[in-house]
Design an enzyme around this catalytic site. Structure first.
Site, PDB file in Angstrom:
ATOM      1  N   GLY A 197       0.823  -1.196   0.000  1.00  0.00           N
ATOM      2  CA  GLY A 197       0.000   0.000   0.000  1.00  0.00           C
ATOM      3  C   GLY A 197       0.863   1.253   0.000  1.00  0.00           C
ATOM      4  O   GLY A 197       2.096   1.191  -0.022  1.00  0.00           O
ATOM      5  N   ARG A 246       2.973   4.178   1.228  1.00  0.00           N
ATOM      6  CA  ARG A 246       3.922   4.320   2.339  1.00  0.00           C
ATOM      7  C   ARG A 246       4.161   3.020   3.088  1.00  0.00           C
ATOM      8  O   ARG A 246       4.389   3.004   4.284  1.00  0.00           O
ATOM      9  CB  ARG A 246       3.466   5.397   3.337  1.00  0.00           C
ATOM     10  CG  ARG A 246       3.246   6.757   2.747  1.00  0.00           C
ATOM     11  CD  ARG A 246       4.573   7.390   2.324  1.00  0.00           C
ATOM     12  NE  ARG A 246       4.398   8.219   1.153  1.00  0.00           N
ATOM     13  CZ  ARG A 246       4.628   7.845  -0.117  1.00  0.00           C
ATOM     14  NH1 ARG A 246       5.022   6.651  -0.415  1.00  0.00           N
ATOM     15  NH2 ARG A 246       4.471   8.668  -1.112  1.00  0.00           N
ATOM     16  N   SER A 296       9.154   0.578  -2.059  1.00  0.00           N
ATOM     17  CA  SER A 296      10.242   1.132  -2.877  1.00  0.00           C
ATOM     18  C   SER A 296      11.584   0.980  -2.178  1.00  0.00           C
ATOM     19  O   SER A 296      12.585   0.624  -2.798  1.00  0.00           O
ATOM     20  CB  SER A 296       9.980   2.602  -3.204  1.00  0.00           C
ATOM     21  OG  SER A 296       8.853   2.724  -4.040  1.00  0.00           O
ATOM     22  N   ALA A 300      11.891   4.721 -13.955  1.00  0.00           N
ATOM     23  CA  ALA A 300      10.859   5.534 -13.324  1.00  0.00           C
ATOM     24  C   ALA A 300       9.699   5.742 -14.280  1.00  0.00           C
ATOM     25  O   ALA A 300       9.890   6.149 -15.419  1.00  0.00           O
ATOM     26  CB  ALA A 300      11.441   6.889 -12.917  1.00  0.00           C
ATOM     27  N   ALA A 324       6.901   7.596 -13.208  1.00  0.00           N
ATOM     28  CA  ALA A 324       6.183   8.787 -12.762  1.00  0.00           C
ATOM     29  C   ALA A 324       6.499   9.983 -13.653  1.00  0.00           C
ATOM     30  O   ALA A 324       7.592  10.087 -14.208  1.00  0.00           O
ATOM     31  CB  ALA A 324       6.548   9.117 -11.318  1.00  0.00           C
ATOM     32  N   HIS A 343      12.922  10.632  -3.993  1.00  0.00           N
ATOM     33  CA  HIS A 343      13.310   9.284  -4.415  1.00  0.00           C
ATOM     34  C   HIS A 343      14.693   9.299  -5.062  1.00  0.00           C
ATOM     35  O   HIS A 343      15.511   8.411  -4.809  1.00  0.00           O
ATOM     36  CB  HIS A 343      12.282   8.692  -5.390  1.00  0.00           C
ATOM     37  CG  HIS A 343      11.155   7.983  -4.722  1.00  0.00           C
ATOM     38  ND1 HIS A 343      11.267   6.697  -4.254  1.00  0.00           N
ATOM     39  CD2 HIS A 343       9.889   8.374  -4.440  1.00  0.00           C
ATOM     40  CE1 HIS A 343      10.128   6.325  -3.719  1.00  0.00           C
ATOM     41  NE2 HIS A 343       9.263   7.328  -3.813  1.00  0.00           N
ATOM     42  N   ARG A 355      18.584   7.436  -3.697  1.00  0.00           N
ATOM     43  CA  ARG A 355      19.465   6.529  -4.443  1.00  0.00           C
ATOM     44  C   ARG A 355      20.853   7.140  -4.553  1.00  0.00           C
ATOM     45  O   ARG A 355      21.010   8.346  -4.696  1.00  0.00           O
ATOM     46  CB  ARG A 355      18.909   6.275  -5.850  1.00  0.00           C
ATOM     47  CG  ARG A 355      17.571   5.577  -5.847  1.00  0.00           C
ATOM     48  CD  ARG A 355      17.128   5.185  -7.233  1.00  0.00           C
ATOM     49  NE  ARG A 355      17.015   6.278  -8.184  1.00  0.00           N
ATOM     50  CZ  ARG A 355      15.919   7.012  -8.376  1.00  0.00           C
ATOM     51  NH1 ARG A 355      14.849   6.795  -7.642  1.00  0.00           N
ATOM     52  NH2 ARG A 355      15.901   7.955  -9.292  1.00  0.00           N
ATOM     53  N   ASP A 358       9.674   1.288 -10.942  1.00  0.00           N
ATOM     54  CA  ASP A 358       8.865   1.898  -9.885  1.00  0.00           C
ATOM     55  C   ASP A 358       8.074   3.055 -10.495  1.00  0.00           C
ATOM     56  O   ASP A 358       8.652   4.044 -10.896  1.00  0.00           O
ATOM     57  CB  ASP A 358       9.784   2.403  -8.772  1.00  0.00           C
ATOM     58  CG  ASP A 358       9.063   2.663  -7.469  1.00  0.00           C
ATOM     59  OD1 ASP A 358       7.836   2.474  -7.401  1.00  0.00           O
ATOM     60  OD2 ASP A 358       9.743   3.063  -6.505  1.00  0.00           O
TER      61      ASP A 358
END
Length: 182
Positions: A13, A15, A19, A42, A44, A58, A62, A91
């Site tokens: 779900g 949070r 990831s 990615a 998004a 994010h 990394r 992701d």
């Protein structure tokens, strides 16, 4: 802990820590392999300031050893183009699904991804670096009232089932903790 499987699916779900878990597994693969690299695929797009901040966070999480590939629609093509020696972390699948539905290309792109996953498995790419897919588990809530929302939840559920069937491992992230499903 990393295992030598080729295709991972990590669900959870919002949070839930999915990831972070995926990133840890990819980095463990790199440490145990002493070769190859890491690619973050990615899906998004930064449509507003809040999403831009999420993306930046994010990226900051990394290290510099990650190569970032941005592809909101053509996921199968991006996987094909990624370095074969890299562990690829995708992701996230539900953002990709949303992008595809919005652009009216969902059926085509889903089929392309499933064909690419099947091709990889059927060609015995056992020595290939792993692919790790991250996605939001959206099927545990109430049934949405609107048609588009129901179509999204249905599509996500069918996508997760198809990938889970093909995956070497499936993990559910809950409150930052991994639960091995397969």
């Amino acid at each position: 802990m990393y295992n030598n499987s080729n295709l991972h699916l990590i669900l959870g779900g919002a949070r839930s820590g999915k990831s972070r878990l995926a990133q840890q597994r990819a980095e463990q693969w790199l440490q145990s392999n002493n070769a190859g690299g890491l690619s973050y695929l990615a899906t998004a797009t930064a449509g507003d300031e809040e999403m831009s901040s999420r993306i930046a966070r994010h990226q900051g999480d990394r290290g510099q050893h990650w190569q970032t590939i941005e592809e909101p629609i053509a996921l199968a093509e991006a996987l094909d183009a990624s370095p074969k020696s890299h562990c690829v972390l995708v992701d996230c699948l539900t953002l990709w699904l949303s992008n595809c539905i919005h652009e009216g290309v969902w059926a085509r792109e889903r089929e392309a991804l499933m064909q690419r996953v099947d091709q990889r498995r059927n060609n015995s790419e056992n020595n290939a670096a792993p692919w790790i897919f991250v996605s939001n588990e959206v099927g545990s809530g109430i049934v949405p009232l609107g048609q588009l929302s129901r179509e999204f939840v249905d599509a996500a559920g069918w996508l997760h089932q198809a990938l889970a069937e093909r995956a070497d491992s499936v993990t559910l992230a809950i409150a930052g903790l991994p639960l091995t499903v397969k």
